[in-house]
Design a protein around this motif. Structure first.
Motif, mmCIF file in Angstrom:
data_model
loop_
_atom_site.group_PDB
_atom_site.id
_atom_site.type_symbol
_atom_site.label_atom_id
_atom_site.label_comp_id
_atom_site.label_asym_id
_atom_site.label_seq_id
_atom_site.Cartn_x
_atom_site.Cartn_y
_atom_site.Cartn_z
ATOM 1 N N GLY A 1 -21.272 -65.166 71.551
ATOM 2 C CA GLY A 1 -20.625 -66.031 72.721
ATOM 3 C C GLY A 1 -20.834 -67.475 72.601
ATOM 4 O O GLY A 1 -19.821 -68.417 72.756
ATOM 5 N N ALA A 2 -21.881 -67.706 72.233
ATOM 6 C CA ALA A 2 -22.395 -69.091 71.895
ATOM 7 C C ALA A 2 -21.748 -69.890 71.052
ATOM 8 O O ALA A 2 -21.180 -70.928 70.907
ATOM 9 N N CYS A 3 -21.543 -69.179 69.954
ATOM 10 C CA CYS A 3 -20.888 -69.586 68.644
ATOM 11 C C CYS A 3 -19.382 -69.648 69.087
ATOM 12 O O CYS A 3 -18.778 -70.714 68.462
ATOM 13 N N LEU A 4 -18.736 -68.832 69.663
ATOM 14 C CA LEU A 4 -17.318 -68.854 70.261
ATOM 15 C C LEU A 4 -17.032 -70.033 71.015
ATOM 16 O O LEU A 4 -16.271 -70.966 71.046
ATOM 17 N N GLY A 5 -18.201 -70.312 71.933
ATOM 18 C CA GLY A 5 -18.126 -71.452 72.790
ATOM 19 C C GLY A 5 -17.836 -72.911 71.977
ATOM 20 O O GLY A 5 -17.221 -73.517 72.409
#
Length: 266
Positions: free
Chosen positions: A159-163
């Motif tokens: 999720g952090a990478c996608l954010g």
């Protein structure tokens, strides 16, 4: 020019309706390279465009009970703080003044190539892993997803990478998120992966888009024209999608994304 924006919305809507992907992957490059929109404004406007067009999908999937909300919350636990941190960093260093146009274009190129790779290689990667069962690396990956704590941690990291990627390029929330979910949660049905991915993408793109708006990198009139074209386009694409093989459309879309991604990088 207004008719051009409406036409772009119509084209992207048709592609989304036919393939289920391609919104941000196509719209942002079209705005930058066809209409010469400043990259930061193209990304910010497209983020809100994506949030609005996908909202109806959440409602439909929620009614059928196929959204896995615990997985959505894990993804959001990583993506939303990462989105806010990325927005703060690039806005504090002059995003609204066009200071990050080159960074945004390069990030867009990387995101497009990763997205196209996900479209092309998703099935192949799954077959390769099944064929290599017993290999130490494959075994380690399987053990990781069987351990609930490791699985939760990897979901948050995803999720952090996608954010970060979505905030910089407006691309990645769809195909990339679906590929990771497919690996981490193999017991989820295909429709559950799609529904969960969309349920996470809407708040992510909405918050990122509103953040861009706060620093002045959303063109509201442009957004309106894109929506005017895209809403009927999605309906047309959905109708055509049942007549044209997905095995033709997805590879074609992936090749287009690779070429555009290379152009962004070079």
């Amino acid at each position: 020019m207004e008719w051009g924006f409406i036409g772009a919305g119509l084209f992207v809507g048709i592609m989304v309706g036919m393939t289920g992907v391609g919104g941000g992957s196509l719209m942002t490059p079209i705005l930058i390279f066809v209409f010469s929109i400043q990259p930061a404004i193209a990304v910010g406007t497209d983020l809100l465009f994506a949030a609005i067009t996908k909202t109806g999908g959440i409602w439909a999937y929620w009614r059928h009970g196929v959204v896995k909300w615990p997985v959505v919350m894990r993804l959001a636990a990583g993506s939303l703080p990462a989105t806010l941190a990325t927005l703060w960093l690039i806005s504090a260093t002059g995003m609204h003044e066009g200071q990050h146009n080159d960074l945004i274009t390069k990030a867009l190129g990387v995101a497009l190539i990763l997205t196209s790779s996900a479209l092309l290689l998703k099935g192949w990667i799954g077959r390769l892993m099944r064929a290599q069962e017993g290999h130490p690396v494959v075994n380690a990956l399987y053990r990781m997803r069987q351990d609930e704590q490791h699985k939760a941690m990897m979901t948050v990291i995803t999720g952090a990478c996608l954010g970060v990627m979505v905030t910089l390029s407006s691309v990645g929330a769809g195909a990339l998120g679906a590929v990771v979910l497919l690996f981490l949660y193999p017991r989820m049905k295909g429709v559950e992966i799609v529904a969960t991915d969309i349920a996470h993408a809407v708040p992510l793109t909405a918050i990122a888009g509103l953040g861009h708006s706060a620093v002045g990198t959303v063109d509201w009139s442009l957004l309106l024209y894109l929506l005017i074209g895209s809403l009927p386009g999605i309906a047309i694409g959905s109708f055509l999608g049942v007549k044209i093989s997905d095995q033709i459309m997805r590879p074609l879309l992936a090749v287009i994304l690779v070429l555009v991604g290379i152009k962004c990088l070079f």
